[in-house]
Design an enzyme around this catalytic site. Structure first.
Site, short mmCIF file in Angstrom:
data_model
loop_
_atom_site.label_atom_id
_atom_site.label_comp_id
_atom_site.label_asym_id
_atom_site.label_seq_id
_atom_site.Cartn_x
_atom_site.Cartn_y
_atom_site.Cartn_z
N GLU A 112 -1.37 2.68 -3.39
CA GLU A 112 -1.47 3.79 -4.26
C GLU A 112 -2.80 3.62 -5.08
OE1 GLU A 112 3.31 4.74 -4.80
OE2 GLU A 112 2.62 3.31 -6.25
N GLU A 132 8.01 -0.89 0.10
CA GLU A 132 9.07 -0.69 -0.75
C GLU A 132 10.44 -0.36 0.00
OE1 GLU A 132 5.48 0.50 -3.05
OE2 GLU A 132 5.91 0.47 -1.01
#
Length: 261
Positions: A112, A132
């Site tokens: 990210e 994740e």
């Protein structure tokens, strides 16, 4: 400037920021807040034109959130400071180019962070993932950004399965700009940064604001805003000495001298 978690080096108009948290360059809340302060200073310093973000060592760029800090009780909703996690994702008004030099594993919040940059150069051994899903959490920023950066089905496969991409596949899908031999990564990132630092900063600022605002707007609405003098950076450019200098340099068949005003 150097801290225990980050190295900050200034070369002329280029700022280099290096994550330096052995073993993996993971980011806890304190490091994120420090990054936010660094990138805010970068944004606000008229002498700085370009930033490079990279990681120390050759194994990890950044795996994202520090799970050791999490296991010690740090809340995922902790205060990550200006710019949100990693200092870049939500930093308002950042109208200068940022290069991510990915020197190894780039996953989770580290990915990210990388896709918050404008240009991504990756070493040939770099790898990318959003794992994740395997720890029962959501890659929230990537869920918003990644399907807009690469083909939807590839983005969703990464989000839903945590599958890893090597550098070659990441380049094939357009996630990164180019693959660089690992020993040449920083040399090439610096060469690109120097090229950008010599460019027209007011044009870069206008481009970044237009691209950022246009992401969720219709073409004609954005064009109407430009024509209606509603972009501050565009209006500043059109009133600037630099625009006059660009026209003069073109007419005189010479390189322009940009002053950022």
């Amino acid at each position: 400037m150097t801290s225990s978690n980050l190295k900050e080096e200034r070369r002329g108009g280029v700022l280099e920021v290096t994550l330096n948290r052995p073993k993996a360059n993971a980011i806890d809340a304190a490091t994120s807040r420090e990054m936010g302060e660094i990138f805010t200073r970068f944004r606000d310093d008229p002498e700085l034109r370009v930033a490079i973000i990279t990681g120390a060592g050759e194994k990890f760029f950044c795996p994202g959130w520090d799970l050791k800090a999490a296991s010690a009780g740090e809340n995922p909703d902790a205060d990550y400071g200006k710019g949100g996690f990693g200092g870049l994702q939500e930093l308002r008004g950042l109208n200068k180019p940022v290069i991510a030099a990915v020197n190894g594993i780039c996953c989770g919040g580290g990915l990210e962070l990388a896709i918050s940059a404008d240009i991504i150069l990756a070493a040939d051994h770099a790898s990318f993932a959003l794992p994740e899903i395997r720890s029962g959490t959501v890659a929230d920023a990537a869920s918003i950004k990644l399907p807009k950066r690469i083909p939807y089905h590839i983005a969703m496969e990464m989000l839903l399965t945590g599958r890893w991409l090597d550098a070659e596949e990441a380049a094939r899908w357009g996630l990164i700009n180019r693959i660089v031999p690992r020993g040449q990564l920083m040399d090439q990132a610096r060469a690109m940064a120097d090229e950008l630092a010599a460019g027209p900063p007011l044009v870069f600022a206008a481009l970044k604001e237009i691209v950022r605002e246009a992401e969720d707007m219709k073409f004609q609405d954005v064009l109407n805003r430009i024509n209606g003098s509603q972009f501050e950076t565009v209006e500043r450019l059109y009133r600037s000495e630099d625009q006059k200098e660009g026209a003069r340099a073109f007419a005189e068949k010479r390189d322009p001298v940009w002053k950022g005003r």
